[in-house]
Design a protein around this motif. Structure first.
Motif, mmCIF file in Angstrom:
data_model
loop_
_atom_site.group_PDB
_atom_site.id
_atom_site.type_symbol
_atom_site.label_atom_id
_atom_site.label_comp_id
_atom_site.label_asym_id
_atom_site.label_seq_id
_atom_site.Cartn_x
_atom_site.Cartn_y
_atom_site.Cartn_z
ATOM 1 N N CYS A 157 -4.287 -0.587 -6.125
ATOM 2 C CA CYS A 157 -5.017 -1.193 -7.415
ATOM 3 C C CYS A 157 -6.122 0.049 -8.397
ATOM 4 N N ASP A 184 0.005 -1.368 -6.790
ATOM 5 C CA ASP A 184 -0.433 -1.390 -7.655
ATOM 6 C C ASP A 184 -1.267 0.052 -7.977
ATOM 7 N N TYR A 187 0.244 1.256 -13.560
ATOM 8 C CA TYR A 187 0.449 -0.797 -13.801
ATOM 9 C C TYR A 187 1.198 0.362 -15.146
ATOM 10 N N HIS A 406 -8.117 -7.662 -6.980
ATOM 11 C CA HIS A 406 -8.662 -7.037 -7.497
ATOM 12 C C HIS A 406 -11.032 -7.579 -7.033
HETATM 13 FE FE FE Z 1 -3.576 -5.168 -8.636
#
Ligand code: FE
Ligand code: CA
Length: 535
Positions: A157, A184, A187, A406
């Motif tokens: 992420c 991720d 994005y 997250h």
């Molecule tokens: Fe994410």
């Protein structure tokens, strides 16, 4: 029935034939005197990945104009690579050439074999008279070895607009053997306003996905992180589209259109990752695979997006009460083939540690009668089956590692989550936080209060960004949660939030080879000392 196998028909049907055609195209271009590489091409850095005891994949991509399609002429280019035991390349042990394939964004995936087990190397590329930065990589211990310790990190992420990659800058300096990236990586969304900005509206086609990867890959902290050690990379949803499930995107677009988008996204992912995979040829692309660290650890790398049934019981928010659809035995997260592969891989691994590296939270996470239907809570029957496999006597020390949400967490995977936390523990789940992507500040306090009240959750931190470092040997795995002070400045200190020790209850069946008397490691990484166990 049989027809004469001419050289032409033979080559045309093989990978070798495709490669020959590519080399011929590259040669023709050189003969015409056009510059094969019109400018400094190594703008996206170098990377390595998917190591074995004797082999590693080296990656780069030629992109003199990275944010505008790459800037390469439309022909393949021969790229030279070298692998040495020393940083000065006095002792080159392997060298060769690999094509930067025009149809694959001039990406290079060189599978280098013939290396020594458990050994650090340096590598670099040259093309068109330009030399790449130098990367460090390593091989794994050989099969049967379960005494050579492992330090791996995992992360996920990394929304570019959300902040600077201060976590990667620190991760790169810590001397890890391996990094697992759980998805991720990019994005897909549009520009927005935050710490940094995306380079386009939402990306949906191959050129736009390439330019988005190039934006991320242009970050020097991310480049340093890749150059520091080999990675094992899998994807989550944002490499394609937020919360997509199989052939269904988040806006329920027509399936044919979404599959076209998925093909573009999967190809761009391949072009930018150091994976030991053939390139995709369409919207269906198997990336689930395993990695071994001798027989100390087996990593089972999953894909929980491509094959899953659409999220159930949702009213749009994905946090919803359960409904009858959860009892539908046909609903799947992994798909039947991948579930069978995982089951067999866990039961046959023999490794001391079995790390299931995947995307979404595995443990039950009741949120005041509601569940996040994008997580395994939305696929409970399949989760029960996998948990039961992990509980078997033939699977030593299962650990689930997770990205996506997250937030950092540590959970006990239980044989039954309906017994208020009193059921036997089957596995440990380590949920990493994010490199940059944020947990909603609006819900931070509520989420921490609710989650920390769940009996099988041992730790939760939704507020800090970072990564997890795992020190693994025959006796234990110690997971150290590293957090950066900030992602809104280009640099940041890092510290330890919590360290969690998982004792090994079972040595594993395959532990046969003792550590060698003299180490074969020839070039230890110049790791800076990392404070340990301070939090
Ligand atoms: Fe994410
Ligand atoms: Ca995600």
């Amino acid at each position: 029935m049989a027809r004469p196998l001419t050289r032409r028909t033979f080559l045309a049907g093989t990978a070798a034939g495709i490669a020959v055609a590519q080399w011929q195209a590259a040669g023709a271009l050189t003969r015409l005197g056009q510059p094969a590489v019109p400018g400094a091409p190594f703008t996206l850095g170098v990377a390595s990945g998917d190591p074995t005891a004797t082999s590693v994949v080296l990656w780069t991509r030629l992109a003199p104009d990275p944010l505008a399609g790459g800037g390469m002429p439309p022909a393949d280019v021969a790229v030279s690579w070298e692998v040495a035991t020393d940083a000065g390349f006095a002792d080159v042990v392997r060298s060769g050439t690999a094509p930067a394939v025009a149809a694959l964004g001039h990406s290079v995936h060189a599978e280098v074999g013939g290396l020594s087990p458990d050994t650090w190397y340096h590598y670099r590329f040259t093309a068109g008279g330009y030399e790449s930065p130098v990367g460090r990589t390593r091989t794994t211990p050989p099969a049967g070895d379960c005494t050579t310790p492992l330090r791996f990190a995992f992360a996920s992420c990394q929304s570019y607009p959300s902040g600077y990659y201060t976590a990667h800058a620190n991760l790169a300096d810590e001397g890890h053997d391996l990094v697992l990236f759980l998805g991720d990586y990019i994005y897909e969304g549009g520009q927005g306003t935050d710490v940094r900005t995306h380079n386009s509206p939402e990306v949906t086609d191959l050129v736009a996905y390439r330019n988005r990867y190039a934006l991320y890959r242009g970050d020097l902290d991310l480049q340093a992180s890749h150059a520091a050690c080999p990675w094992g990379v899998i994807w989550d949803d944002h490499e394609v589209d937020n919360d997509y499930a199989g052939d269904v995107d988040q806006d329920d677009s027509p399936v044919a259109a979404f599959r076209q988008r998925r093909a573009a996204a999967y190809q761009a992912w391949y072009e930018h990752q150091p994976v030991r995979l053939a390139p995709p040829t369409g919207p269906d692309y198997r990336i689930y695979r395993d990695l071994a660290w001798g027989d100390l650890a087996r990593f089972h790398l999953l894909d929980t997006r491509q094959y899953r049934a659409d999220q159930a019981c949702t009213t749009g928010a994905l946090i919803d009460p359960p409904c009858d659809a959860l009892d539908d035995p046909s609903r799947t997260m992994l798909g039947a083939e991948q579930e069978a592969w995982l089951t067999n891989g866990l039961r046959s691994s023999g490794a001391t540690w079995n790390v299931v590296a995947q995307q979404v939270v595995f443990s039950a996470l009741p949120l005041v009668g509601n569940y996040n239907m994008d997580q395994w809570d939305g696929y409970p029957l399949e989760r029960d089956r996998i948990r039961d496999v992990m509980a078997g006597d033939d699977v030593a020390n299962p650990v689930v590692i997770t990205g996506d949400i997250h937030a950092a967490g540590i959970g006990r995977v239980l044989a039954d989550w309906d017994l208020d936390g009193t059921a036997p523990q089957v596995a440990t789940e380590l949920v990493g936080t994010s490199i940059t992507s944020r947990f909603s500040e609006t819900f931070a306090q509520l989420a921490e209060a609710v989650i920390s009240g769940i009996p099988w959750i041992e730790h939760v931190n939704v507020r800090q960004r970072g990564y997890v470092v795992c020190d693994v040997d025959r006796d234990s795995m110690v997971a150290t949660y590293r957090v950066v002070d900030t992602t809104t400045s280009p640099t940041s200190a890092v510290s330890t939030d919590v360290a969690w020790e998982i004792p090994a209850g079972d040595p594993g069946a395959a532990c046969t080879v003792a550590a060698p008397a003299t180490t074969t490691t020839t070039a230890a990484p110049a790791a800076t000392a990392t404070p340990r166990f301070t939090g």
